[in-house]
Write a protein that holds these residues in place. Sequence first.
Motif, PDB file in Angstrom:
ATOM      1  N   TRP A   1       0.828  -1.183   0.000  1.00  0.00           N
ATOM      2  CA  TRP A   1       0.000   0.000   0.000  1.00  0.00           C
ATOM      3  C   TRP A   1       0.874   1.249   0.000  1.00  0.00           C
ATOM      4  O   TRP A   1       1.940   1.270   0.606  1.00  0.00           O
ATOM      5  CB  TRP A   1      -0.917   0.001   1.230  1.00  0.00           C
TER       6      TRP A   1
ATOM      7  N   VAL B   1      -2.893  13.665 -10.206  1.00  0.00           N
ATOM      8  CA  VAL B   1      -4.126  13.329 -10.926  1.00  0.00           C
ATOM      9  C   VAL B   1      -5.033  14.551 -11.033  1.00  0.00           C
ATOM     10  O   VAL B   1      -5.603  14.825 -12.104  1.00  0.00           O
ATOM     11  CB  VAL B   1      -4.854  12.152 -10.230  1.00  0.00           C
ATOM     12  N   PHE B   2      -5.184  15.294  -9.962  1.00  0.00           N
ATOM     13  CA  PHE B   2      -6.044  16.476  -9.973  1.00  0.00           C
ATOM     14  C   PHE B   2      -5.539  17.520 -10.975  1.00  0.00           C
ATOM     15  O   PHE B   2      -6.318  18.067 -11.757  1.00  0.00           O
ATOM     16  CB  PHE B   2      -6.134  17.085  -8.566  1.00  0.00           C
TER      17      PHE B   2
ATOM     18  N   ARG C   1       1.164   7.672   3.140  1.00  0.00           N
ATOM     19  CA  ARG C   1       0.291   8.847   3.081  1.00  0.00           C
ATOM     20  C   ARG C   1       0.870   9.911   2.146  1.00  0.00           C
ATOM     21  O   ARG C   1       0.147  10.513   1.358  1.00  0.00           O
ATOM     22  CB  ARG C   1       0.069   9.427   4.476  1.00  0.00           C
ATOM     23  N   SER C   2       2.178  10.143   2.204  1.00  0.00           N
ATOM     24  CA  SER C   2       2.778  11.183   1.362  1.00  0.00           C
ATOM     25  C   SER C   2       2.713  10.778  -0.124  1.00  0.00           C
ATOM     26  O   SER C   2       2.481  11.633  -0.987  1.00  0.00           O
ATOM     27  CB  SER C   2       4.225  11.436   1.774  1.00  0.00           C
ATOM     28  N   GLU C   3       2.911   9.493  -0.424  1.00  0.00           N
ATOM     29  CA  GLU C   3       2.781   9.042  -1.816  1.00  0.00           C
ATOM     30  C   GLU C   3       1.353   9.229  -2.303  1.00  0.00           C
ATOM     31  O   GLU C   3       1.124   9.674  -3.428  1.00  0.00           O
ATOM     32  CB  GLU C   3       3.168   7.566  -1.937  1.00  0.00           C
ATOM     33  N   LEU C   4       0.391   8.901  -1.444  1.00  0.00           N
ATOM     34  CA  LEU C   4      -1.017   9.039  -1.819  1.00  0.00           C
ATOM     35  C   LEU C   4      -1.371  10.497  -2.088  1.00  0.00           C
ATOM     36  O   LEU C   4      -2.068  10.807  -3.062  1.00  0.00           O
ATOM     37  CB  LEU C   4      -1.895   8.464  -0.715  1.00  0.00           C
ATOM     38  N   VAL C   5      -0.869  11.402  -1.258  1.00  0.00           N
ATOM     39  CA  VAL C   5      -1.132  12.830  -1.461  1.00  0.00           C
ATOM     40  C   VAL C   5      -0.500  13.305  -2.763  1.00  0.00           C
ATOM     41  O   VAL C   5      -1.137  14.009  -3.559  1.00  0.00           O
ATOM     42  CB  VAL C   5      -0.614  13.650  -0.254  1.00  0.00           C
ATOM     43  N   ASN C   6       0.759  12.895  -3.016  1.00  0.00           N
ATOM     44  CA  ASN C   6       1.433  13.302  -4.247  1.00  0.00           C
ATOM     45  C   ASN C   6       0.702  12.782  -5.490  1.00  0.00           C
ATOM     46  O   ASN C   6       0.508  13.517  -6.453  1.00  0.00           O
ATOM     47  CB  ASN C   6       2.877  12.810  -4.248  1.00  0.00           C
ATOM     48  N   TYR C   7       0.309  11.516  -5.464  1.00  0.00           N
ATOM     49  CA  TYR C   7      -0.396  10.937  -6.612  1.00  0.00           C
ATOM     50  C   TYR C   7      -1.734  11.643  -6.834  1.00  0.00           C
ATOM     51  O   TYR C   7      -2.132  11.897  -7.969  1.00  0.00           O
ATOM     52  CB  TYR C   7      -0.631   9.441  -6.423  1.00  0.00           C
ATOM     53  N   SER C   8      -2.429  11.949  -5.745  1.00  0.00           N
ATOM     54  CA  SER C   8      -3.724  12.632  -5.861  1.00  0.00           C
ATOM     55  C   SER C   8      -3.556  14.019  -6.464  1.00  0.00           C
ATOM     56  O   SER C   8      -4.360  14.447  -7.306  1.00  0.00           O
ATOM     57  CB  SER C   8      -4.391  12.734  -4.492  1.00  0.00           C
ATOM     58  N   ILE C   9      -2.517  14.743  -6.049  1.00  0.00           N
ATOM     59  CA  ILE C   9      -2.266  16.076  -6.599  1.00  0.00           C
ATOM     60  C   ILE C   9      -1.954  15.987  -8.091  1.00  0.00           C
ATOM     61  O   ILE C   9      -2.463  16.778  -8.895  1.00  0.00           O
ATOM     62  CB  ILE C   9      -1.122  16.773  -5.825  1.00  0.00           C
TER      63      ILE C   9
END
Length: 102
Positions: free
Chosen positions: A60, A73-74, A63-71
């Motif tokens: 999985w 994508v956005f 948290r920092s990877e998830l935030v970076n990926y979300s940014i």
Amino acid sequence: MAMNRRTRRHLQRQGEMTADGTPAGRRERRQAPAASPTTERAGPAQFVGEVRSELKKVIWPTRSELVNYSIVVFITIVILTAMIAGFDWILGEAVLRLFDVN
């Protein structure tokens, strides 16, 4: 039917033509074996247990990877939406000017 030597040899290797050049008789196709009815289905408890064990194997993101990926994508969605809207507006104006609707 005229055919070259390569085609004739290929058909002979496949068994579709005899050595003298006449078509070989049709071969019967073998039926695929049916699935064995002895396999049992897993119960709900076993299914949930297997799903949990597979989910434990997943790596999985942090948290920092998830935030970076979300940014990323956005930002990509915003840029592509702006490009499509711009192309739509430009082409719409071009069609309206082409037919003198303005």
